[in-house]
Design an enzyme around this catalytic site. Structure first.
Site, PDB file in Angstrom:
ATOM      1  N   TYR A  13      -1.244  -0.742  10.582  1.00 21.80           N
ATOM      2  CA  TYR A  13      -1.497  -1.080   9.168  1.00 21.80           C
ATOM      3  C   TYR A  13      -0.295  -0.680   8.311  1.00 21.80           C
ATOM      4  O   TYR A  13       0.211  -1.476   7.525  1.00 21.80           O
ATOM      5  CB  TYR A  13      -2.767  -0.371   8.677  1.00 21.80           C
ATOM      6  CG  TYR A  13      -3.065  -0.635   7.211  1.00 21.80           C
ATOM      7  CD1 TYR A  13      -3.509  -1.892   6.790  1.00 21.80           C
ATOM      8  CD2 TYR A  13      -2.894   0.356   6.249  1.00 21.80           C
ATOM      9  CE1 TYR A  13      -3.771  -2.145   5.443  1.00 21.80           C
ATOM     10  CE2 TYR A  13      -3.157   0.114   4.905  1.00 21.80           C
ATOM     11  CZ  TYR A  13      -3.594  -1.146   4.509  1.00 21.80           C
ATOM     12  OH  TYR A  13      -3.847  -1.391   3.174  1.00 21.80           O
TER      13      TYR A  13
ATOM     14  N   SER B  65       0.864  -1.194   0.000  1.00 17.70           N
ATOM     15  CA  SER B  65       0.000   0.000   0.000  1.00 17.70           C
ATOM     16  C   SER B  65       0.890   1.230   0.000  1.00 17.70           C
ATOM     17  O   SER B  65       2.037   1.176   0.470  1.00 17.70           O
ATOM     18  CB  SER B  65      -0.863   0.004   1.262  1.00 17.70           C
ATOM     19  OG  SER B  65      -1.472   1.264   1.439  1.00 17.70           O
TER      20      SER B  65
HETATM   21  P1  NDP Z   1     -11.184  -6.236   0.351  1.00 17.39           P
HETATM   22  O1  NDP Z   1     -11.640  -6.132   1.765  1.00 17.39           O
HETATM   23  O2  NDP Z   1     -12.206  -6.072  -0.726  1.00 17.39           O
HETATM   24  O3  NDP Z   1     -10.441  -7.640   0.117  1.00 17.39           O
HETATM   25  C1  NDP Z   1      -9.731  -8.291   1.122  1.00 17.39           C
HETATM   26  C2  NDP Z   1      -9.663  -9.761   0.759  1.00 17.39           C
HETATM   27  O4  NDP Z   1      -8.898 -10.451   1.730  1.00 17.39           O
HETATM   28  C3  NDP Z   1     -11.031 -10.424   0.717  1.00 17.39           C
HETATM   29  O5  NDP Z   1     -11.118 -11.257  -0.419  1.00 17.39           O
HETATM   30  C4  NDP Z   1     -11.055 -11.259   1.986  1.00 17.39           C
HETATM   31  O6  NDP Z   1     -11.867 -12.401   1.794  1.00 17.39           O
HETATM   32  C5  NDP Z   1      -9.596 -11.641   2.084  1.00 17.39           C
HETATM   33  N1  NDP Z   1      -9.246 -12.083   3.419  1.00 17.39           N
HETATM   34  C6  NDP Z   1      -9.446 -11.444   4.590  1.00 17.39           C
HETATM   35  N2  NDP Z   1      -9.034 -12.194   5.616  1.00 17.39           N
HETATM   36  C7  NDP Z   1      -8.580 -13.364   5.067  1.00 17.39           C
HETATM   37  C8  NDP Z   1      -8.027 -14.533   5.608  1.00 17.39           C
HETATM   38  N3  NDP Z   1      -7.834 -14.686   6.934  1.00 17.39           N
HETATM   39  N4  NDP Z   1      -7.689 -15.542   4.762  1.00 17.39           N
HETATM   40  C9  NDP Z   1      -7.878 -15.406   3.429  1.00 17.39           C
HETATM   41  N5  NDP Z   1      -8.373 -14.300   2.862  1.00 17.39           N
HETATM   42  C10 NDP Z   1      -8.720 -13.292   3.680  1.00 17.39           C
HETATM   43  O7  NDP Z   1     -10.040  -5.170   0.189  1.00 17.39           O
HETATM   44  P2  NDP Z   1      -9.014  -4.807  -0.993  1.00 17.39           P
HETATM   45  O8  NDP Z   1      -9.316  -5.530  -2.223  1.00 17.39           O
HETATM   46  O9  NDP Z   1      -8.916  -3.345  -1.017  1.00 17.39           O
HETATM   47  O10 NDP Z   1      -7.673  -5.352  -0.339  1.00 17.39           O
HETATM   48  C11 NDP Z   1      -6.739  -6.170  -1.011  1.00 17.39           C
HETATM   49  C12 NDP Z   1      -5.346  -5.738  -0.605  1.00 17.39           C
HETATM   50  O11 NDP Z   1      -5.108  -4.421  -1.102  1.00 17.39           O
HETATM   51  C13 NDP Z   1      -5.109  -5.658   0.898  1.00 17.39           C
HETATM   52  O12 NDP Z   1      -3.855  -6.240   1.194  1.00 17.39           O
HETATM   53  C14 NDP Z   1      -5.071  -4.164   1.175  1.00 17.39           C
HETATM   54  O13 NDP Z   1      -4.282  -3.857   2.296  1.00 17.39           O
HETATM   55  C15 NDP Z   1      -4.479  -3.650  -0.110  1.00 17.39           C
HETATM   56  N6  NDP Z   1      -4.718  -2.241  -0.393  1.00 17.39           N
HETATM   57  C16 NDP Z   1      -5.996  -1.756  -0.534  1.00 17.39           C
HETATM   58  C17 NDP Z   1      -6.206  -0.399  -0.757  1.00 17.39           C
HETATM   59  C18 NDP Z   1      -7.575   0.190  -0.839  1.00 17.39           C
HETATM   60  O14 NDP Z   1      -7.693   1.432  -0.793  1.00 17.39           O
HETATM   61  N7  NDP Z   1      -8.641  -0.612  -0.989  1.00 17.39           N
HETATM   62  C19 NDP Z   1      -5.077   0.526  -0.909  1.00 17.39           C
HETATM   63  C20 NDP Z   1      -3.785  -0.099  -0.782  1.00 17.39           C
HETATM   64  C21 NDP Z   1      -3.626  -1.424  -0.543  1.00 17.39           C
HETATM   65  P3  NDP Z   1     -12.657 -13.214   2.913  1.00 17.39           P
HETATM   66  O15 NDP Z   1     -13.247 -12.224   3.858  1.00 17.39           O
HETATM   67  O16 NDP Z   1     -13.659 -13.958   2.091  1.00 17.39           O
HETATM   68  O17 NDP Z   1     -11.649 -14.123   3.531  1.00 17.39           O
END
Ligand code: NDP
Length: 258
Positions: free
Chosen positions: A165, A152
């Protein structure tokens, strides 16, 4: 095996995407499948993964859903064994599952701090441990493999309340720099993507009402990225000739200052 074409440059490749049930992971899985890869989608919400697989297959792609909590190292290893047995191993890992919480360090460090460390650090490292042997094998056989992690812009910035974070994301970025030094010689390209604000479910997990309102109000001032914008970046990285590695890519909304 079908041959690669300019519109399907990832034909023949096997991509594992963690955090694929929503947001950046979901969009990336769909895009990598459009580019020709067979994709393996990992997250906890099985029904969301099944719907994603159905969509990919309807569009002519191939996908496998594995409902896995990536904080469980043994479960991730079992998933990797299935990928090896059913698809011959992965040659691309998009290590993307993550969570973001907000809170002053003295108030929220315990509960939210630990859950971020468990997923963003331990979960990410579990996936690297389980899939890197497959990436190394694939690179030796086919000349290229990709280890791409979602960090990020927080890894580079200082925002009060997001210290844990930001710290977890700095881990992802610096781990990737170090792994590149280790794996590049083995033809595994290591890349880290550092997005700015992306419109996903990530912000829904922020419990603090003030922080959520602040994030929401920023949408009136600048246009956030869509998950597909990051997905296209992943597809671009993976489609480059094997000699080309983009180690660190920052993807920002045009209007986000930093
Ligand atoms: P989302 O919340 O949409 O996606 C997060 C994903 O992680 C979901 O598919 C969730 O699925 C999965 N997840 C959470 N916990 C677990 C677990 N214990 N095991 C397996 N999967 C898990 O957010 P984003 O798409 O935004 O996030 C994706 C990445 O991008 C993250 O690492 C975030 O830090 C990073 N990011 C996001 C930004 C933003 O502004 N959105 C900016 C910069 C970086 P489920 O709950 O089904 O397990």
């Amino acid at each position: 095996m079908t041959t690669q074409t300019p519109s399907r440059p990832l034909t023949g490749r096997v991509a594992v995407v963690t955090g694929a049930s929503s947001g950046i992971g979901e969009a990336s899985a769909e895009h990598l499948a459009e580019l020709g890869a067979r994709v393996v989608v990992l997250a906890r919400r099985a029904e969301r993964l099944d719907a994603l697989v159905a969509r990919i297959e309807k569009n002519g792609g191939q996908a496998l859903a594995l409902a896995v909590d990536v904080t469980d190292a043994a479960a991730v290893r079992t998933a990797a064994d299935r990928v090896a047995a059913e698809l011959g191993g992965a040659d691309l890992l998009l290590n993307n599952a993550g969570v973001m919480h907000f809170g002053p360090i003295e108030e929220r460090a315990r509960a939210h701090g630990q859950s971020q460390i468990d997923l963003n650090i331990t979960g990410l490292t579990n996936a690297i441990a389980a899939f890197t042997p497959q990436l190394v094998n694939a690179a030796a056989e086919r000349g290229v493999a990709d280890l791409v992690s979602t960090s990020s812009i927080a890894a580079q910035s200082v925002v009060p309340g997001f210290a844990v974070y930001a710290g977890t994301k700095a881990y992802v970025s610096h781990l990737s720099r170090n792994l590149r030094a280790e794996l590049g010689a083995k033809k595994v390209r290591v890349s880290v993507i550092e997005p700015g604000l992306v419109d996903t479910e990530l912000q829904n997990h922020v419990a603090d009402a003030g922080a959520r309102a602040f994030l929401e109000s920023s949408k009136e001032m600048l246009e956030w990225l869509e998950p597909q914008d990051v997905a296209r970046t992943v597809g671009f990285l993976a489609s480059l000739p094997p000699r080309v590695n983009l180690p660190q890519v920052t993807v920002m909304p045009t209007g986000q200052p930093g």
